[in-house]
Motif scaffolding. Sequence first.
Motif, PDB file in Angstrom:
ATOM      1  N   ALA A   1     -29.035  20.025  37.368  1.00 11.31           N
ATOM      2  CA  ALA A   1     -28.333  19.969  38.657  1.00 11.31           C
ATOM      3  C   ALA A   1     -28.819  18.771  39.464  1.00 11.31           C
ATOM      4  O   ALA A   1     -28.023  18.049  40.066  1.00 11.31           O
ATOM      5  N   ALA A   2     -30.117  18.559  39.446  1.00 16.80           N
ATOM      6  CA  ALA A   2     -30.676  17.424  40.193  1.00 16.80           C
ATOM      7  C   ALA A   2     -30.236  16.096  39.581  1.00 16.80           C
ATOM      8  O   ALA A   2     -29.838  15.171  40.299  1.00 16.80           O
ATOM      9  N   ARG A   3     -30.305  15.995  38.250  1.00 14.87           N
ATOM     10  CA  ARG A   3     -30.024  14.715  37.587  1.00 14.87           C
ATOM     11  C   ARG A   3     -28.529  14.414  37.465  1.00 14.87           C
ATOM     12  O   ARG A   3     -28.098  13.293  37.664  1.00 14.87           O
ATOM     13  N   LEU A   4     -27.739  15.429  37.098  1.00 17.24           N
ATOM     14  CA  LEU A   4     -26.316  15.204  36.838  1.00 17.24           C
ATOM     15  C   LEU A   4     -25.437  15.412  38.070  1.00 17.24           C
ATOM     16  O   LEU A   4     -24.448  14.706  38.249  1.00 17.24           O
ATOM     17  N   LEU A   5     -25.796  16.386  38.892  1.00 19.19           N
ATOM     18  CA  LEU A   5     -24.959  16.684  40.059  1.00 19.19           C
ATOM     19  C   LEU A   5     -25.535  16.149  41.360  1.00 19.19           C
ATOM     20  O   LEU A   5     -24.812  16.020  42.351  1.00 19.19           O
ATOM     21  N   GLY A   6     -26.817  15.822  41.360  1.00 19.53           N
ATOM     22  CA  GLY A   6     -27.435  15.272  42.568  1.00 19.53           C
ATOM     23  C   GLY A   6     -26.690  14.077  43.127  1.00 19.53           C
ATOM     24  O   GLY A   6     -26.374  14.046  44.327  1.00 19.53           O
TER      25      GLY A   6
END
Length: 161
Positions: A134-139
């Motif tokens: 979530a942090a890497r792809l959607l952040g």
Amino acid sequence: MRLRPRHVILAARWNSYFKEVSEDKERALSSVVASLTDHGIRVWILLQVPEHDFSVPQAMWVNRRFGVPIPQSMSLSEYHWGRATFCKALNSLKVAASVLDPISACFNESGFSIIGGEDGAYYRDEHHVSKLGAARLLGPVFEEWRRAAFPEMSSPIVFER
């Protein structure tokens, strides 16, 4: 006075709902978006992250433990093909909704989806992102949304691990 959100983000595994064109599904989505916008709420639709035919954390673990190659992740062309029906449904909406697209954060320069890094797996199975994912792809997507939706906010969105 009742409080009302100014923004709503609709997120789903859209490919599973829109495997084929369906006027009923398009009408239902349009109705939800219209109902929200009629109340002065700006609607954002988050397109889904790539799906895989294998358990990402399991494949990464087996690779690190035994050197077994990780299966090829989804290609950019497969991703476009898989979401084409839903994108047609989005284009048929009778009311405006803004689209949040994670595509630029989800694919590498070679055109294959990013499934993880040295810091771990970005998925917890075939299609659900992990907290790290979530942090890497959607952040980056949510940061783009924050700047558009709340330009007065100066601090970025922070994801905790």
